[in-house]
Design a protein around this motif. Structure first.
Motif, mmCIF file in Angstrom:
data_model
loop_
_atom_site.group_PDB
_atom_site.id
_atom_site.type_symbol
_atom_site.label_atom_id
_atom_site.label_comp_id
_atom_site.label_asym_id
_atom_site.label_seq_id
_atom_site.Cartn_x
_atom_site.Cartn_y
_atom_site.Cartn_z
ATOM 1 N N THR A 48 0.841 -1.196 0.000
ATOM 2 C CA THR A 48 0.000 0.000 0.000
ATOM 3 C C THR A 48 0.878 1.247 0.000
ATOM 4 N N PRO A 49 0.425 2.340 -0.625
ATOM 5 C CA PRO A 49 1.225 3.577 -0.674
ATOM 6 C C PRO A 49 1.367 4.209 0.708
ATOM 7 N N MET A 50 2.483 4.869 0.925
ATOM 8 C CA MET A 50 2.718 5.508 2.212
ATOM 9 C C MET A 50 1.691 6.603 2.492
ATOM 10 N N ILE A 51 1.225 7.281 1.444
ATOM 11 C CA ILE A 51 0.253 8.358 1.659
ATOM 12 C C ILE A 51 -1.057 7.797 2.205
ATOM 13 N N VAL A 52 -1.453 6.609 1.749
ATOM 14 C CA VAL A 52 -2.671 5.960 2.267
ATOM 15 C C VAL A 52 -2.441 5.514 3.710
ATOM 16 N N GLN A 53 -1.255 4.988 4.007
ATOM 17 C CA GLN A 53 -0.931 4.596 5.376
ATOM 18 C C GLN A 53 -0.971 5.797 6.310
ATOM 19 N N VAL A 72 6.747 6.373 8.788
ATOM 20 C CA VAL A 72 7.961 6.105 8.013
ATOM 21 C C VAL A 72 8.693 4.881 8.565
ATOM 22 N N SER A 73 8.693 4.730 9.879
ATOM 23 C CA SER A 73 9.406 3.609 10.510
ATOM 24 C C SER A 73 8.787 2.272 10.151
ATOM 25 N N ILE A 74 7.464 2.152 10.287
ATOM 26 C CA ILE A 74 6.842 0.856 10.021
ATOM 27 C C ILE A 74 6.842 0.542 8.523
ATOM 28 N N ASN A 75 6.790 1.576 7.688
ATOM 29 C CA ASN A 75 6.882 1.348 6.249
ATOM 30 C C ASN A 75 8.274 0.852 5.877
ATOM 31 N N THR A 76 9.295 1.519 6.415
ATOM 32 C CA THR A 76 10.675 1.099 6.157
ATOM 33 C C THR A 76 10.944 -0.277 6.742
#
Length: 235
Positions: free
Chosen positions: A82-87, A113-117
């Protein structure tokens, strides 16, 4: 052409501090997010590689490990897919509306940013661990090491060389991807561009300054990464 560069210089001279402040926010958000994301990635990657021994492990342990692996796989696929912007929208606005959980802007930004990375780093770490010769693990177990001792003292030091470039790549990606954080109110580098354009309507000169700024930040990060890789390679 000369008038265009004059416009760029004028915009930069008038709003230079806003650009610098936005760039500083971007770098801080990317750096902190990448750092904690790597910690999450190393933990998740190591947990994903815990072996399930059907002969030696009791049934309850096999069930728990299976549930853990499924949960971690769902986490990785969700945040990679999923895109970061949606997250960002879901976590910052959705948690408040659905669960009543209120997060501060900075807290939410670092968390997103942390959980996405971490999801991307988890796969990198898992791949780095799997790439090590299985004989290394067998040898460590033969001298009495458990899974975590084997990971810490034998496997991860060898896998780290293959993992470091991806850490740098994730940081560079985060420098650019944090531009979506304007959606939760962050005045980072891209949000500064949006604000300045809203004042003077000089979209293209500001966009050129924005592009040059992102390019400079990523080039510096790439140069530092190459120096780190060269230092790890030795003479």
């Amino acid at each position: 052409m000369q008038d265009f560069f004059m416009n760029c210089a004028t915009v930069l001279q008038k709003y230079g501090f806003s650009y610098l402040r936005g760039a500083g926010t971007t770098l801080l958000l990317a750096l902190v997010g990448t750092f904690f994301g790597c910690l999450i990635g190393f933990a998740v990657g190591a947990l994903q590689t815990i072996p399930i021994d059907k002969q030696r492990d009791p049934a309850w342990k096999r069930v728990l490990l299976k549930i853990l692996h499924i949960f971690l796989r769902c986490y990785v696929e969700l945040f990679r897919g999923t895109p970061m912007i949606v997250q960002a929208v879901f976590i910052y606005y959705g948690l408040l509306q659905v669960f009543g959980i209120k997060m501060g802007m900075w807290q939410a930004g670092f968390f997103i940013v942390s959980i996405n990375t971490g999801a991307y780093m988890a796969e990198t770490v898992r791949g780095g661990i799997v790439s090590i010769d299985p004989g290394q693990t067998e040898g460590a177990k033969a001298i009495g090491m458990n899974h975590w001792q084997t990971m810490l003292h034998v496997i991860l030091p060898q896998a780290l060389r293959n993992i470091v470039p991806q850490i740098g790549n994730n940081y560079i990606i985060n420098v650019k991807d944090t531009s979506v954080m304007f959606i939760i109110g962050f005045t980072e580098f891209f949000a500064s561009h949006r604000y300045i354009v809203g004042i003077n309507n000089k979209y293209f000169p500001s966009a050129v300054i924005e592009m040059a700024g992102y390019l400079l930040m990523t080039l510096i990060a790439s140069g530092i990464l190459r120096l780190v890789e060269k230092g790890m390679d030795g003479s």
